[in-house]
Design an enzyme around this catalytic site. Structure first.
Site, short mmCIF file in Angstrom:
data_model
loop_
_atom_site.label_atom_id
_atom_site.label_comp_id
_atom_site.label_asym_id
_atom_site.label_seq_id
_atom_site.Cartn_x
_atom_site.Cartn_y
_atom_site.Cartn_z
N HIS A 1 0.83 -1.20 0.00
CA HIS A 1 0.00 0.00 0.00
C HIS A 1 0.87 1.26 0.00
CE1 HIS A 1 -2.64 3.00 2.19
NE2 HIS A 1 -3.21 2.84 1.01
N GLU B 1 -5.25 7.87 6.65
CA GLU B 1 -6.19 6.93 6.04
C GLU B 1 -6.61 5.86 7.04
OE1 GLU B 1 -4.48 5.20 2.52
OE2 GLU B 1 -4.82 6.99 1.33
N GLU C 1 2.17 1.86 -3.44
CA GLU C 1 1.11 2.47 -4.25
C GLU C 1 1.16 3.99 -4.12
OE1 GLU C 1 -3.27 3.78 -3.38
OE2 GLU C 1 -2.94 1.68 -2.84
N HIS C 2 1.37 4.48 -2.91
CA HIS C 2 1.44 5.92 -2.67
C HIS C 2 2.70 6.55 -3.25
CE1 HIS C 2 -1.79 7.01 0.35
NE2 HIS C 2 -1.97 5.70 0.19
#
Length: 193
Positions: free
Chosen positions: A50, A130, A53-54
């Site tokens: 994740h 998040e 991904e950022h």
């Protein structure tokens, strides 16, 4: 093959290329699907897919921070990414006339991301926000609790978003090593529609 057929090609580097022509709308969608998600993470790696991904769109050797998204927007498009249990997907959507710009930008981001240490520190904070937001969203939080309860010995037990303690401690070099080992051509499907 028919006009609506999906053409599949295995590239020399091991990546799979899927192409489908759809003249109904004048846009091109370019997606990179990588078989690298949270189920592939060891306990000390939880959340790295994740976090990658950022980081992919946070600058390359050619494009500084913010330039990738500016270049896509200047061409009339948008880009985004998401991570699941099994995959990470990076995509860009642009007017069809900008297919070559889409290819150049997406390949640059995917192959040449610098994983800048300053940007990494900022993106970690974005991920932590998040995480907090998920706890405030009943739908997301209930799914996380359900998977945590159902899958005791399975990697689905852990949330895709990651583990804050792990991500706070992960250095740039470890994240880059994780990327170089798992985000490889033979685990990548490039889709162009």
């Amino acid at each position: 093959p028919s006009e609506n057929a999906v053409h599949q090609v295995r590239l020399a580097n091991g990546a799979t290329l899927l192409i489908k022509k759809d003249p109904s709308v004048p846009v091109v969608s370019l997606n990179f699907w990588v078989e690298a998600g949270s189920v592939d993470e060891a306990p000390e790696e939880r959340g790295m897919a994740h976090l990658i991904e950022h980081m992919i769109f946070k600058g390359t050797k050619k494009r500084g921070v913010g330039e990738i998204s500016r270049d896509v927007e200047a061409a009339g498009g948008y880009l985004n990414a998401f991570t699941s249990f099994e995959h990470t997907c990076f995509y860009v959507v642009l007017p069809s006339s900008k297919i070559f710009e889409a290819l150049v930008i997406e390949f640059d981001a995917f192959l040449n991301s610098t994983f800048d240490a300053g940007e990494l520190a900022k993106e970690k904070e974005v991920v932590f926000e998040e995480m907090k937001m998920r706890r405030d969203d009943p739908w997301s939080w209930s799914w996380e609790l359900l998977f945590n309860t159902l899958f005791k010995k399975n990697p689905y037990h852990w949330p895709v978003i990651g583990d804050e303690k792990v991500l706070r401690a992960v250095p740039r070099e470890n994240l880059k090593d994780y990327y170089e080992k798992r985000y490889v051509p033979e685990k990548t499907v490039i889709c162009v529609v």
